[in-house]
Structure formats: structure tokens, C-alpha cells
Scaffold this motif. Sequence first.
Motif, PDB file in Angstrom:
ATOM      1  N   VAL A   1       5.961  -8.022  -1.253  1.00  0.00           N
ATOM      2  CA  VAL A   1       5.924  -9.286  -0.515  1.00  0.00           C
ATOM      3  C   VAL A   1       5.883  -9.033   0.982  1.00  0.00           C
ATOM      4  O   VAL A   1       5.132  -9.682   1.723  1.00  0.00           O
ATOM      5  CB  VAL A   1       7.141 -10.164  -0.884  1.00  0.00           C
ATOM      6  N   ARG A   2       6.665  -8.067   1.430  1.00  0.00           N
ATOM      7  CA  ARG A   2       6.697  -7.763   2.865  1.00  0.00           C
ATOM      8  C   ARG A   2       5.348  -7.231   3.338  1.00  0.00           C
ATOM      9  O   ARG A   2       4.837  -7.632   4.388  1.00  0.00           O
ATOM     10  CB  ARG A   2       7.790  -6.740   3.179  1.00  0.00           C
TER      11      ARG A   2
ATOM     12  N   CYS B   1       9.445  -5.727  -5.712  1.00  0.00           N
ATOM     13  CA  CYS B   1       8.705  -6.905  -5.243  1.00  0.00           C
ATOM     14  C   CYS B   1       8.945  -7.166  -3.764  1.00  0.00           C
ATOM     15  O   CYS B   1       8.077  -7.715  -3.083  1.00  0.00           O
ATOM     16  CB  CYS B   1       9.097  -8.134  -6.056  1.00  0.00           C
ATOM     17  N   TYR B   2      10.122  -6.783  -3.260  1.00  0.00           N
ATOM     18  CA  TYR B   2      10.402  -7.023  -1.839  1.00  0.00           C
ATOM     19  C   TYR B   2       9.387  -6.303  -0.963  1.00  0.00           C
ATOM     20  O   TYR B   2       8.818  -6.889  -0.040  1.00  0.00           O
ATOM     21  CB  TYR B   2      11.818  -6.579  -1.487  1.00  0.00           C
TER      22      TYR B   2
ATOM     23  N   GLY C   1       7.298 -19.339  -1.927  1.00  0.00           N
ATOM     24  CA  GLY C   1       6.891 -18.888  -0.602  1.00  0.00           C
ATOM     25  C   GLY C   1       7.906 -19.313   0.436  1.00  0.00           C
ATOM     26  O   GLY C   1       8.708 -20.227   0.225  1.00  0.00           O
TER      27      GLY C   1
ATOM     28  N   GLN D   1       1.877 -13.349  -2.139  1.00  0.00           N
ATOM     29  CA  GLN D   1       3.333 -13.456  -2.214  1.00  0.00           C
ATOM     30  C   GLN D   1       3.756 -14.346  -3.375  1.00  0.00           C
ATOM     31  O   GLN D   1       4.703 -14.029  -4.105  1.00  0.00           O
ATOM     32  CB  GLN D   1       3.872 -13.998  -0.895  1.00  0.00           C
TER      33      GLN D   1
ATOM     34  N   ARG E   1      16.123  -9.468  -2.954  1.00  0.00           N
ATOM     35  CA  ARG E   1      14.769  -9.645  -2.420  1.00  0.00           C
ATOM     36  C   ARG E   1      14.675 -10.898  -1.562  1.00  0.00           C
ATOM     37  O   ARG E   1      14.137 -10.886  -0.454  1.00  0.00           O
ATOM     38  CB  ARG E   1      13.777  -9.694  -3.577  1.00  0.00           C
TER      39      ARG E   1
ATOM     40  N   CYS F   1       8.151 -11.505 -10.352  1.00  0.00           N
ATOM     41  CA  CYS F   1       9.545 -11.108 -10.127  1.00  0.00           C
ATOM     42  C   CYS F   1      10.498 -12.005 -10.912  1.00  0.00           C
ATOM     43  O   CYS F   1      11.443 -11.537 -11.545  1.00  0.00           O
ATOM     44  CB  CYS F   1       9.849 -11.184  -8.633  1.00  0.00           C
TER      45      CYS F   1
ATOM     46  N   VAL G   1      13.812 -11.126   2.495  1.00  0.00           N
ATOM     47  CA  VAL G   1      12.649 -11.856   3.007  1.00  0.00           C
ATOM     48  C   VAL G   1      13.092 -12.870   4.056  1.00  0.00           C
ATOM     49  O   VAL G   1      12.458 -13.020   5.108  1.00  0.00           O
ATOM     50  CB  VAL G   1      11.885 -12.546   1.862  1.00  0.00           C
TER      51      VAL G   1
ATOM     52  N   GLN H   1       3.436 -12.498  -6.679  1.00  0.00           N
ATOM     53  CA  GLN H   1       4.460 -11.478  -6.861  1.00  0.00           C
ATOM     54  C   GLN H   1       5.820 -12.095  -7.148  1.00  0.00           C
ATOM     55  O   GLN H   1       6.589 -11.593  -7.979  1.00  0.00           O
ATOM     56  CB  GLN H   1       4.548 -10.589  -5.616  1.00  0.00           C
ATOM     57  N   ILE H   2       6.138 -13.213  -6.496  1.00  0.00           N
ATOM     58  CA  ILE H   2       7.410 -13.888  -6.745  1.00  0.00           C
ATOM     59  C   ILE H   2       7.455 -14.419  -8.173  1.00  0.00           C
ATOM     60  O   ILE H   2       8.495 -14.364  -8.842  1.00  0.00           O
ATOM     61  CB  ILE H   2       7.627 -15.018  -5.721  1.00  0.00           C
TER      62      ILE H   2
END
Length: 243
Positions: A230-231, A226-227, A77, A140, A159, A147, A163, A143-144
Amino acid sequence: MNSAAPPVLAEHNANLLLAALPPQEMARMLPALEQVKVDVGAVLCEPGDIIRHIYFPHDCLISLMAVAEGRMTLEVGLVGREGMLGATVALGHDTTQVRAVVQRAGSASRIDAGRLRLEFARNPALQRVLYRYTDALLAQAIQIAVCSRYHVLEARLARSLLVTRDRLQSDKFHLTHEFLAHALGVRRVGVTKAASALQQQGLINYSRGNIEILDPERLAAAACTCYEIVREAGAGVGAPVLV
């Protein structure tokens, strides 16, 4: 590591979560808030530490690192002016689960954890803000993690840079190879190769830790999906709360 300054409402409102609170609720919290400065590389907490203070960044950036065996790390994060460090207090936790490292120096609003718990218990608006943020932070982190398991390093680096750009609202920032290696959970040589590939494509300039994103749209195309996830997970967490 940090130094305190007298509270000023306009400065505390630089954090979007605090700015989202109704004026009367923010006014009640104001005496308990202090403005502090944090330096690059400062470790604000380690896994297992007792949560003593909550940080609401203004212009600083805080990286949240999962730690394995005391040395292996992975960024799960990134906290900027849209968020807070210590959100798990809202879920009843007394200890931290991550290592929090200052990625960019700056200022933040800080409040004693006990005082935040008190305000949280009696402030429905603060409850909604914190629940919404903790939900976004969890999304987030999930997802990371996905990823990091399934996507190539070049896309993961793209990515991560995007971020960071979003959090800082700037195409230029400073990140060392060492920091990126810790954040991405890889060796420095891997970061060097991935950054060189992005630079050769004309997407970034990277020299001695100074990064400039030259083409955000093409860099987003080079990043994994994933970007966008996350966004979108972080979008709107600092929107005004209606009561």
C-alpha cells in the motif's frame, strides 16, 4: 460541516497533487479553488451521491468506506495531502461509490466538479496527475480487500495505523475504537483485543482513542506485507509533473 475562505496559493499547494501541477496550470485553476474546513466525523458523501465537489486535503484525513446493506463498512482507502476525494470524476463517473468520512479535522482545497471536468479536458498535466493517483488508489483498494480476507486482525490493525501515520506524518493521532471497527469491518471487541496485543508488545500506546506509535519499525514487522504494498502504491503520486 465546512466553511470557505479566500484562495491563497501557498495554502492550496499544501496538497501534493495541486503542488505537482506546473505554475501556469495551477494559476488557471486558482480562481475556482476555495479553502474549506472540515470537522471530524463529517460525512462528505455517501454511495450513489452526485459528485458536486472535489476535495484536495491539506492537513485533514478522509477515510473512504465501502458500504454493504447500508450498515456494514470496510475502509478501502485513506486520503490525505497526497491525494483527493472525487478522483473518479477523472474516469467519467458522476456519482460516488464510497462513504467519505473525515477522520481528522483540518483544511482542504475544494473545486466544483463541473469546473474540474473542464480543466481536466484541456489540461494534460492535470490528466497525468489524476490518472496516476486513481491508479494508485485502485491498487491500494485491491490490496486492502485482499488483506481483509486473508490476514489476522492484529496485523491489519498494525497496517492501518502505519498508513495513518504516513498520511499524517505523525506518530500521535486520535482514532476511536468505534471508528477503527468500522474501518476494519469488525466488532469493537476485536479492535480492543488487537490494540491490547500491540500495546503489550510495546509497539503502541492506546488510551481513550489517543494513539502513539512507539516503535514504527517493529510495528511494521508486526503488520502484514500489505502495508509495504500500500505504501509503495502511493509513493510518488504527488511528484512534479513534467510537461
